[in-house]
Write a protein that holds these residues in place. Structure first.
Motif, PDB file in Angstrom:
ATOM      1  N   UNK A 198       0.822  -1.210   0.000  1.00  0.00           N
ATOM      2  CA  UNK A 198       0.000   0.000   0.000  1.00  0.00           C
ATOM      3  C   UNK A 198       0.856   1.260   0.000  1.00  0.00           C
ATOM      4  N   UNK A 199       0.318   2.320  -0.587  1.00  0.00           N
ATOM      5  CA  UNK A 199       0.926   3.640  -0.590  1.00  0.00           C
ATOM      6  C   UNK A 199      -0.136   4.651  -0.176  1.00  0.00           C
ATOM      7  N   UNK A 200       0.312   5.821   0.284  1.00  0.00           N
ATOM      8  CA  UNK A 200      -0.629   6.892   0.627  1.00  0.00           C
ATOM      9  C   UNK A 200      -1.446   7.253  -0.604  1.00  0.00           C
ATOM     10  N   UNK A 201      -2.751   7.429  -0.414  1.00  0.00           N
ATOM     11  CA  UNK A 201      -3.640   7.792  -1.505  1.00  0.00           C
ATOM     12  C   UNK A 201      -4.317   6.621  -2.191  1.00  0.00           C
ATOM     13  N   UNK A 202      -3.859   5.396  -1.927  1.00  0.00           N
ATOM     14  CA  UNK A 202      -4.498   4.221  -2.520  1.00  0.00           C
ATOM     15  C   UNK A 202      -5.922   4.087  -1.996  1.00  0.00           C
ATOM     16  N   UNK A 203      -6.783   3.507  -2.816  1.00  0.00           N
ATOM     17  CA  UNK A 203      -8.148   3.179  -2.390  1.00  0.00           C
ATOM     18  C   UNK A 203      -8.204   1.689  -2.121  1.00  0.00           C
ATOM     19  N   UNK A 204      -8.801   1.311  -0.981  1.00  0.00           N
ATOM     20  CA  UNK A 204      -8.866  -0.094  -0.593  1.00  0.00           C
ATOM     21  C   UNK A 204     -10.254  -0.442  -0.082  1.00  0.00           C
ATOM     22  N   UNK A 205     -10.561  -1.733  -0.132  1.00  0.00           N
ATOM     23  CA  UNK A 205     -11.725  -2.298   0.553  1.00  0.00           C
ATOM     24  C   UNK A 205     -11.194  -3.020   1.784  1.00  0.00           C
ATOM     25  N   UNK A 206     -11.860  -2.833   2.918  1.00  0.00           N
ATOM     26  CA  UNK A 206     -11.469  -3.533   4.145  1.00  0.00           C
ATOM     27  C   UNK A 206     -12.440  -4.684   4.348  1.00  0.00           C
ATOM     28  N   UNK A 207     -11.884  -5.895   4.500  1.00  0.00           N
ATOM     29  CA  UNK A 207     -12.686  -7.106   4.621  1.00  0.00           C
ATOM     30  C   UNK A 207     -12.437  -7.724   5.982  1.00  0.00           C
ATOM     31  N   UNK A 208     -13.505  -8.089   6.668  1.00  0.00           N
ATOM     32  CA  UNK A 208     -13.400  -8.729   7.980  1.00  0.00           C
ATOM     33  C   UNK A 208     -13.769 -10.196   7.840  1.00  0.00           C
ATOM     34  N   UNK A 209     -12.913 -11.060   8.393  1.00  0.00           N
ATOM     35  CA  UNK A 209     -13.238 -12.494   8.430  1.00  0.00           C
ATOM     36  C   UNK A 209     -13.399 -12.867   9.894  1.00  0.00           C
ATOM     37  N   UNK A 210     -14.534 -13.420  10.208  1.00  0.00           N
ATOM     38  CA  UNK A 210     -14.859 -13.727  11.595  1.00  0.00           C
ATOM     39  C   UNK A 210     -13.980 -14.868  12.102  1.00  0.00           C
ATOM     40  N   UNK A 211     -13.510 -14.742  13.341  1.00  0.00           N
ATOM     41  CA  UNK A 211     -12.754 -15.821  13.974  1.00  0.00           C
ATOM     42  C   UNK A 211     -13.727 -16.896  14.432  1.00  0.00           C
ATOM     43  N   UNK A 212     -13.428 -18.129  14.134  1.00  0.00           N
ATOM     44  CA  UNK A 212     -14.315 -19.209  14.581  1.00  0.00           C
ATOM     45  C   UNK A 212     -13.967 -19.565  16.022  1.00  0.00           C
TER      46      UNK A 212
END
Length: 165
Positions: free
Chosen positions: A90-104
């Motif tokens: 990653x670099x400053x200014x990048x666009x990202x999606x944040x994904x959460x994966x639940x802990x079992x």
């Protein structure tokens, strides 16, 4: 033959007149542009006046028109991403999606994942070598206030990952 006074031809007279006319025209154009700019500066409403006028127009128009929606306040949200190697991309200014994966609960991997924040801007990334003991890395994202609360909640209960947009 009688003596004649020497003739003096002023060959530059026409050129001098032409230069003076061009200078006058340039001045006139500059003055005209300055007056136009001043008139536009005075006539243009301030941003708050524009927003107030838009809101009043929406109220006067009745229920047919939607009211102006206030812009979401952007805040900086620090997010711990589980994979530090991904963060290095990653670099400053990048666009990202944040994904959460639940802990079992059994400690195994879970197949359930959900997008917590979509298309958010990266404002700060760690320098090389700045990772946590569990291999994660802290990234700062610029998100609306409501999304920051969702990210904080997801970060407490899930492992977070990012994908580049």
């Amino acid at each position: 033959m009688p003596d004649f006074a020497p003739l003096r031809v002023r060959g530059g007279g026409c050129r001098h007149w032409l230069r003076r006319a061009v200078r006058r025209r340039r001045r006139a154009v500059v003055v005209g542009l300055a007056v136009s700019a001043a008139a536009l500066a005075v006539a243009t409403p301030r941003p708050t006046e524009r927003a107030d006028a838009h809101t009043e127009a929406a109220q006067d128009a009745g229920p047919k028109h939607r009211r102006a929606v206030p812009r979401a306040e952007m805040v900086s949200a620090p997010v711990r991403i589980a994979d530090a190697e991904t963060v290095r991309l990653l670099r400053r200014g990048d666009r990202v999606d944040v994904i959460a994966s639940a802990n079992s609960p059994s400690g195994g991997r879970s197949s359930r994942a959900e997008v917590v924040a979509a298309g958010v801007r990266v404002t700060d990334v760690p320098k090389s070598g700045e990772t946590s003991a569990d291999g994660g890395a802290l990234v700062v994202l610029s998100v609306p206030r409501a999304t920051a609360a969702q990210l904080a909640g997801a970060g407490a209960t899930s492992r977070l990952a990012v994908t580049l947009c």
